[in-house]
Design a protein around this motif. Structure first.
Motif, short mmCIF file in Angstrom:
data_model
loop_
_atom_site.label_atom_id
_atom_site.label_comp_id
_atom_site.label_asym_id
_atom_site.label_seq_id
_atom_site.Cartn_x
_atom_site.Cartn_y
_atom_site.Cartn_z
N SER A 149 -4.75 4.85 2.83
CA SER A 149 -3.87 5.72 3.62
C SER A 149 -2.91 4.93 4.52
O SER A 149 -2.19 5.52 5.32
CB SER A 149 -4.71 6.65 4.49
OG SER A 149 -5.45 5.89 5.45
N VAL A 150 -2.89 3.61 4.38
CA VAL A 150 -2.07 2.79 5.28
C VAL A 150 -0.95 2.10 4.51
O VAL A 150 -1.19 1.59 3.40
CB VAL A 150 -2.95 1.73 6.01
CG1 VAL A 150 -2.09 0.84 6.90
CG2 VAL A 150 -4.03 2.42 6.82
N TYR A 151 0.24 2.08 5.10
CA TYR A 151 1.36 1.35 4.53
C TYR A 151 1.44 -0.05 5.16
O TYR A 151 1.25 -0.20 6.37
CB TYR A 151 2.67 2.08 4.78
CG TYR A 151 2.86 3.29 3.90
CD1 TYR A 151 3.39 3.17 2.62
CD2 TYR A 151 2.48 4.55 4.34
CE1 TYR A 151 3.55 4.28 1.80
CE2 TYR A 151 2.64 5.67 3.53
CZ TYR A 151 3.18 5.52 2.26
OH TYR A 151 3.33 6.62 1.46
N TYR A 152 1.72 -1.02 4.29
CA TYR A 152 1.82 -2.42 4.73
C TYR A 152 3.18 -2.99 4.35
O TYR A 152 3.89 -2.43 3.49
CB TYR A 152 0.72 -3.27 4.07
CG TYR A 152 -0.68 -2.90 4.47
CD1 TYR A 152 -1.33 -3.53 5.52
CD2 TYR A 152 -1.38 -1.90 3.78
CE1 TYR A 152 -2.63 -3.18 5.87
CE2 TYR A 152 -2.67 -1.54 4.13
CZ TYR A 152 -3.29 -2.20 5.18
OH TYR A 152 -4.57 -1.84 5.53
N LEU A 153 3.50 -4.12 4.97
CA LEU A 153 4.78 -4.77 4.69
C LEU A 153 4.56 -6.25 4.41
O LEU A 153 3.86 -6.94 5.16
CB LEU A 153 5.73 -4.63 5.89
CG LEU A 153 7.08 -5.35 5.78
CD1 LEU A 153 7.96 -4.65 4.74
CD2 LEU A 153 7.78 -5.37 7.14
N ASP A 154 5.15 -6.74 3.31
CA ASP A 154 5.30 -8.18 3.06
C ASP A 154 6.78 -8.51 3.19
O ASP A 154 7.63 -7.74 2.72
CB ASP A 154 4.84 -8.54 1.64
CG ASP A 154 3.33 -8.49 1.47
OD1 ASP A 154 2.63 -8.32 2.48
OD2 ASP A 154 2.87 -8.63 0.32
N LEU A 204 1.94 -1.08 8.84
CA LEU A 204 3.11 -0.38 9.37
C LEU A 204 2.74 0.94 10.03
O LEU A 204 2.99 1.16 11.21
CB LEU A 204 4.12 -0.12 8.24
CG LEU A 204 4.93 -1.31 7.73
CD1 LEU A 204 5.85 -0.86 6.60
CD2 LEU A 204 5.74 -1.93 8.86
N LEU A 205 2.16 1.84 9.23
CA LEU A 205 1.79 3.14 9.77
C LEU A 205 0.85 3.85 8.80
O LEU A 205 0.71 3.44 7.64
CB LEU A 205 3.03 4.00 10.06
CG LEU A 205 3.73 4.72 8.90
CD1 LEU A 205 4.76 5.69 9.47
CD2 LEU A 205 4.36 3.77 7.93
N ASP A 206 0.26 4.93 9.30
CA ASP A 206 -0.67 5.71 8.48
C ASP A 206 0.11 6.77 7.71
O ASP A 206 1.10 7.33 8.20
CB ASP A 206 -1.73 6.36 9.37
CG ASP A 206 -2.89 6.89 8.57
OD1 ASP A 206 -3.87 6.14 8.41
OD2 ASP A 206 -2.80 8.03 8.08
N GLN A 207 -0.37 7.06 6.52
CA GLN A 207 0.28 8.05 5.66
C GLN A 207 0.40 9.41 6.32
O GLN A 207 1.33 10.17 6.05
CB GLN A 207 -0.52 8.17 4.36
CG GLN A 207 0.06 9.12 3.35
CD GLN A 207 -0.88 9.30 2.16
OE1 GLN A 207 -2.07 9.02 2.25
NE2 GLN A 207 -0.35 9.76 1.05
#
Length: 196
Positions: A50-55, A145-148
């Motif tokens: 449920s979490v968005y990540y960034l590379d 980044l943030l939760d869905q």
């Protein structure tokens, strides 16, 4: 004002003047080539559960002025400004979330090592070469980044990010100079990638 307070005041003024003179002696940097500017090379946002990540990978070339300041004991704070936006073709983008990821780069003269402090997590790493320290800062991996649940289904979202030197962390005399001269606060342009 007591004699002790006057001495402390004069000592503080002398230190401030010394830093200001050092800043001026370091001189203004030459004009930059395009490849010598801060930039975001690539970025990729993705979801795990449920979490968005960034590379992201950035180019962070410190010029002679900033390198000189660093070896003379001035810490350089490098910050990523990140925002998740809902794009609306007919109106301004709606910002859903913002995040600033900050790193303090400093040089330890006694050990002759470069230290990178992640100011968001408190974790520090030590490097023998400046290029290794900059590579560590330039490569963001799996940054949450943030939760869905903060997003609305069916809408399109993008991630905007840029990297810059945070001039607000300089000693006061250098903050004044950074306000007047952009070379002390280099910044990339905004880079946009989809939030998948």
């Amino acid at each position: 004002m007591s004699g002790l307070s006057v001495r402390a005041y004069l000592r503080g003024m002398a230190m401030a003047l010394g830093l200001a003179c050092t800043a001026w002696l370091l001189g203004a940097p030459p004009a930059h080539a395009e490849s010598d500017r801060f930039s975001i090379v690539r970025a990729h946002a993705y979801q795990i559960y449920s979490v968005y990540y960034l590379d992201a990978t950035a180019r962070i070339p410190l010029d002679a002025t900033l390198r000189g300041a660093l070896t003379n004991g001035v810490s350089v704070v490098i910050a990523y400004d990140i925002r998740v936006v809902h794009t609306r073709g007919w109106w301004f983008d709606d910002t859903v979330a913002t995040l600033t990821q900050r790193y303090r780069l400093r040089y330890h003269a006694l050990s002759r090592r470069y230290l990178v402090d992640n100011l968001n997590t408190g974790i520090s790493h030590s490097f023998s070469r400046l290029s290794e320290a900059l590579d560590d800062i330039a490569n963001l991996r799996r940054l949450p980044l943030l939760d869905q649940t903060l997003l609305t289904k069916g809408r399109h979202y993008q991630v905007d990010l840029k990297v810059r030197v945070d001039a607000g962390d300089y000693p006061l005399p250098l903050r004044v100079r950074a306000f007047l001269e952009g070379a002390w606060r280099p910044s990339s342009d905004w880079y946009r990638c989809p939030l998948n």
